[in-house]
Design an enzyme around this catalytic site. Structure first.
Site, short mmCIF file in Angstrom:
data_model
loop_
_atom_site.label_atom_id
_atom_site.label_comp_id
_atom_site.label_asym_id
_atom_site.label_seq_id
_atom_site.Cartn_x
_atom_site.Cartn_y
_atom_site.Cartn_z
N ALA A 128 18.33 32.94 27.06
CA ALA A 128 16.95 32.68 27.50
C ALA A 128 16.72 33.24 28.90
CB ALA A 128 16.67 31.18 27.47
N TYR A 129 17.73 33.13 29.75
CA TYR A 129 17.65 33.68 31.11
C TYR A 129 17.43 35.19 31.06
CZ TYR A 129 19.62 35.44 35.52
OH TYR A 129 19.85 36.11 36.70
N LEU A 130 18.21 35.89 30.23
CA LEU A 130 18.07 37.35 30.15
C LEU A 130 16.71 37.74 29.58
CD1 LEU A 130 21.64 38.41 28.96
CD2 LEU A 130 20.69 38.59 31.26
#
Length: 218
Positions: A128-130
């Site tokens: 999700a961060y990427l």
């Protein structure tokens, strides 16, 4: 120069603030919690308390008024969930870009992540961060009102900086000390000829200044 940094209490941001203040720039760091102010003052930066998850574009633009450059170095940080990856790593980045345009601040440097991709697959928090970082990068790249540079460091370490890096469009995977990331950002802020570039950064053999000048000439 006056430089405003979003995520002013982050590990890279504090290093950057010390570097910029030491060379005589006027630095302001946007922070969420007032108790972080002392660390910014110790680094030579003006603390500006503003929650980028709830502020309006107009609120943030007021803090950017008169700046020569803006640096987005904010992140939800370790331990945060999928929701805050979206509200900070994507949402706050878009808000800060909107505010920079509203304030007439063209020079805009983004601290992203190697592997950032809005279409990155996976269900883990890091996935999700990427995706969030990738979506924010895509948003910035679409803006004609900003002279943007996106920096995507490799695996961050707290090792002492060497001042020797590899800075290219595609470096391959590798680690890089936060000290050296901060040093590269300081050079990029001063090098508008890198506008329009998305660059990867790992440790290497080129002095920071040489590495930045090399990509600026491409």
């Amino acid at each position: 120069m006056r430089i405003v940094i979003a995520g002013g209490h982050g590990q890279i941001a504090l290093r950057l603030e010390r570097l910029l203040a030491a060379r005589g720039d006027e630095v302001a760091g946007i922070i969420r919690r007032p108790e972080q102010s002392g660390d910014l003052l110790a680094a030579g930066a003006e603390p500006v308390v503003c929650d980028l998850e709830s502020a309006s574009v107009e609120d943030v633009a007021r803090h950017l008024a008169g700046a020569d450059a803006a640096v987005f170095a904010a992140g939800a940080g370790p331990g945060s969930g999928v929701g805050r990856k979206d509200t900070v790593d994507r949402g706050a980045a878009v808000l800060f870009a909107d505010a920079a345009e509203a304030a007439g601040v063209r020079r805009y440097v983004v601290v992203s992540s190697m592997g950032a991709d809005a279409e990155h697959p996976g269900d883990e928090v890091f996935d999700a961060y990427l995706r969030a970082k990738g979506a924010a990068d895509d948003d910035v790249r679409a803006r004609a009102g900003l002279d943007w540079t996106i920096l995507r460091p490799g695996m961050l370490t707290n090792d002492a900086g060497t001042g020797l890096v590899r800075l290219e469009v595609d470096t391959g995977r590798g680690p890089v000390p936060r000290d050296d990331v901060a040093a590269v950002i300081a050079e990029l802020v001063d090098t508008p000829a890198t506008s329009g570039l998305t660059l990867e950064l790992i440790s290497g053999s080129a002095p920071v200044g040489v590495a930045v000048k090399s990509v600026a000439g491409n």
